[in-house]
Scaffold this active site. Structure first.
Site, PDB file in Angstrom:
ATOM      1  N   THR A 127      -0.489  47.293   8.947  1.00  0.00           N
ATOM      2  CA  THR A 127      -1.755  47.189   9.624  1.00  0.00           C
ATOM      3  C   THR A 127      -1.920  48.129   9.974  1.00  0.00           C
ATOM      4  O   THR A 127      -2.067  48.761  10.937  1.00  0.00           O
ATOM      5  CB  THR A 127      -2.680  45.429  11.053  1.00  0.00           C
TER       6      THR A 127
ATOM      7  N   HIS B 277       1.144  36.488   2.770  1.00  0.00           N
ATOM      8  CA  HIS B 277       2.102  36.697   4.355  1.00  0.00           C
ATOM      9  C   HIS B 277       2.209  35.148   4.818  1.00  0.00           C
ATOM     10  O   HIS B 277       0.708  34.684   5.002  1.00  0.00           O
ATOM     11  CB  HIS B 277       0.823  37.544   4.777  1.00  0.00           C
TER      12      HIS B 277
ATOM     13  N   ASN C 116       3.945  36.561  11.405  1.00  0.00           N
ATOM     14  CA  ASN C 116       3.694  36.994  12.251  1.00  0.00           C
ATOM     15  C   ASN C 116       2.499  36.236  12.965  1.00  0.00           C
ATOM     16  O   ASN C 116       0.889  37.004  13.496  1.00  0.00           O
ATOM     17  CB  ASN C 116       3.083  38.362  11.867  1.00  0.00           C
TER      18      ASN C 116
ATOM     19  N   TYR D 238      -0.088  34.637  11.854  1.00  0.00           N
ATOM     20  CA  TYR D 238      -0.888  34.491  11.032  1.00  0.00           C
ATOM     21  C   TYR D 238      -1.105  32.693  10.247  1.00  0.00           C
ATOM     22  O   TYR D 238      -0.091  31.402  10.884  1.00  0.00           O
ATOM     23  CB  TYR D 238      -1.934  35.559   9.992  1.00  0.00           C
TER      24      TYR D 238
ATOM     25  N   ASN E 225       1.730  37.471  17.762  1.00  0.00           N
ATOM     26  CA  ASN E 225       0.482  36.590  18.180  1.00  0.00           C
ATOM     27  C   ASN E 225       0.468  35.050  18.460  1.00  0.00           C
ATOM     28  O   ASN E 225      -0.239  34.076  18.240  1.00  0.00           O
ATOM     29  CB  ASN E 225      -0.597  36.297  16.626  1.00  0.00           C
TER      30      ASN E 225
END
Length: 374
Positions: free
Chosen positions: A27, A179, A182, A184, A239
């Site tokens: 990112t 994905h 992490n 998400y 996160n």
């Protein structure tokens, strides 16, 4: 028998790689706004990092407007975004490289300023993440409590992944990566601390894994499984994520994904969890690649604080088939060649990782340019 090395060929489905130095999805928050459209700056960034027979996994790209969690991150849900990504893939292919797109929905790691009509972010359960969100204006504010998705909304969510996969095909990508790491959305469904649902998508390990498997199956139905990868972080803490006992959960998930015959599994090593936000090297942690290698039959890519020597050893010992590099690829557009030659590496500038323009993005010198400047 000759042991494989970082510079041995590798097949991922029908794709033939000439080396095993992979560019990790990163990112960078430099898409064109409004519209979150890849533009000329992004084209040059990826062109610089393409190598003949090398694989780039493009940065996390939101599958839908509600999937966005950070400013100036690209999407793959509008005609303009598809056209912008086509310019990127054309540039990479002109250099002889391959490029997969990472399909991304951030779930609760968002802010209402990114959401259509200013709605709350969505998640498996209405549990706020600890820490701070990026707003649409690059401010940092505490995460909001997300809205729990209704069971009836989940089929459309799965279809949005399939639609994004079709859009990636239209944009000229060679494959896609889901994905699932992490902290998400997909990992939020997997992990018990973020998933407190009582329907078919919550409770047991089998139920919490259901969405990931459905998404992978839907995306494989678009591309064919051999051109689909998935990224997981079994021991990650990024996160505000983390499963108290990851082995039962991720062993089940990986076995179910293996049944789909996906092209590769991409594992983030626990020593690097959260590395995008700060310098980390978590001590006394297991090797995800080593633990899950026995139950994954296809290509395994490992990522996380690898150096040239540790990457070479992981491949030679069969713990991983390829190694993905992130921060080193940011600062070294010709990283595969530098590793091949044993050449010095440019240091990265963390202050320029997220947002901005040319600085810290396309101004890192390649080997020949660096020598000319000496």
């Amino acid at each position: 028998m000759t042991l494989p090395s970082l510079f041995s060929p590798l097949s991922i489905g029908s794709h033939e790689l000439s080396h095993r130095v992979v560019m990790a999805p990163l990112t960078r928050m430099r898409a064109g706004r409004p519209g979150n459209v890849p533009h000329a700056l992004n084209v040059e960034y990826y062109r610089q990092r393409a190598s003949k027979g090398g694989l780039i996994i493009a940065e996390g790209t939101q599958i839908s407007p509600s999937g966005q969690g950070m400013p100036a991150t690209p999407g793959i849900h509008s005609p303009e975004q598809i056209a912008g990504w086509r310019d990127v893939t054309d540039a990479v292919h002109a250099e002889g490289g391959l490029i997969f797109l990472q399909l991304w929905h951030v779930g609760r790691i968002s802010h209402s300023s990114h959401q259509p009509a200013g709605a709350l972010p969505v998640a498996p359960s209405a549990i706020a993440a600890a820490g701070n969100a990026f707003t649409a204006s690059f401010e940092r504010v505490p995460f909001e409590t997300p809205r729990a998705l209704e069971t009836a909304e989940i089929p459309a969510l799965v279809e949005s992944y399939a639609t994004a996969a079709r859009n990636a095909e239209a944009a000229g990508f060679d494959g896609v990566e889901i994905h699932g790491a992490n902290g998400y959305l997909l990992e939020e469904f997997l992990q018990s601390r973020t998933n407190q649902r009582t329907d078919a998508y919550g409770g047991s390990i089998e139920n919490r894994a259901r969405l990931v498997v459905e998404v992978a199956s839907a995306v494989a139905g678009v591309w064919g499984p051999e051109r689909v990868g998935i990224r997981l972080s079994p021991f990650g803490i990024a996160n505000d994520s983390g499963e108290a006992d990851p082995m039962p959960l991720y062993s089940h998930v990986i076995r179910e994904l293996a049944k789909l015959r996906l092209g590769y599994l991409h594992l983030i090593e626990p020593r690097a969890s959260g590395a995008g936000q700060a310098e980390v090297d978590h001590k006394d942690v297991p090797s995800a690649a080593e633990l899950f290698r026995p139950i994954w039959p296809n290509v395994l890519i490992a990522a996380g604080n690898f150096r040239a020597d540790t990457a070479e050893a992981a491949v030679a010992e069969g713990k991983a088939d390829a190694i993905a590099f992130g921060r080193l690829f940011i600062a070294n557009p010709d990283l595969p060649e530098r590793l091949r030659r044993g050449a010095p590496l440019n240091p990265y500038n963390r202050a320029t990782f997220y947002g901005g323009g040319v600085e810290g993005y396309i101004d890192y010198p390649a080997l020949d340019a660096a020598k000319a400047a000496e």
